[in-house]
Scaffold this motif. Structure first.
Motif, PDB file in Angstrom:
ATOM      1  N   PRO A 170       0.922  -1.125  -0.072  1.00 58.55           N
ATOM      2  CA  PRO A 170       0.095  -0.064   0.036  1.00 58.55           C
ATOM      3  C   PRO A 170       0.861   1.031   0.098  1.00 58.55           C
ATOM      4  O   PRO A 170       1.630   1.273   0.785  1.00 58.55           O
ATOM      5  N   ASN A 180      -1.935   5.843  -1.278  1.00 59.05           N
ATOM      6  CA  ASN A 180      -3.491   5.709  -1.624  1.00 59.05           C
ATOM      7  C   ASN A 180      -3.705   4.655  -2.651  1.00 59.05           C
ATOM      8  O   ASN A 180      -4.630   4.809  -3.603  1.00 59.05           O
ATOM      9  N   ARG A 181      -2.702   3.840  -3.334  1.00 57.01           N
ATOM     10  CA  ARG A 181      -2.706   2.936  -4.121  1.00 57.01           C
ATOM     11  C   ARG A 181      -2.172   1.547  -3.697  1.00 57.01           C
ATOM     12  O   ARG A 181      -1.263   1.761  -2.798  1.00 57.01           O
TER      13      ARG A 181
END
Length: 137
Positions: A30, A33-34
């Motif tokens: 992670p 945010n992706r």
């Protein structure tokens, strides 16, 4: 430091044992945010910083992940990754074997030097010797 950015990077060549099959295992990280996928054999070392871990890859990228080093220690292959200090794990394929471990320092192929814990020195030395023998044979 700016000179390093202007000079072309020399390729980093790992030393995997002949029986090791590269590119089979990937981990999901992670990151910003992706989720990104990173090949395990591209990871050079991991540096723990509290509840976070910096992951340094072969192509000189650095990822900050909100997992502890202990979680990565359980996740990664213990024949390839070794915890040499409370804050560091290294990929044995990226260790320069010509360097001496008498000063409790391991040099990686990118030039990074990592200190070995006093308590783990004998175990690390035997693991390095065993890994070197597997890469030669």
């Amino acid at each position: 430091m700016e000179a390093n950015l202007l000079t072309p990077a020399t390729p980093i060549v790992p030393a995997f044992p002949a029986t090791y099959q590269r590119g089979l295992q990937r981990i999901a990280l992670p990151y910003l945010n992706r989720t990104i996928m990173v090949a395990v054999d591209e990871i050079m070392c991991l540096e723990g910083e509290g509840n976070y871990t910096f992951i340094f890859t072969r192509d000189r990228k650095r990822f900050l992940v909100s997992k502890t080093l202990k979680e990565f220690e359980k996740l990664l292959d213990d024949l390839l990754f070794v915890r040499i200090h409370k804050s560091y794990m290294v990929n044995l394929a990226y260790v320069e074997f010509g360097a001496s471990t008498k000063d409790r320092i391991i040099r990686l192929t990118d030039g990074r030097e990592v200190t070995i814990s006093r308590r783990r020195m004998k175990d690390i030395a035997s693991l390095l010797n065993g890994y070197m023998q597997r890469t030669i044979n």
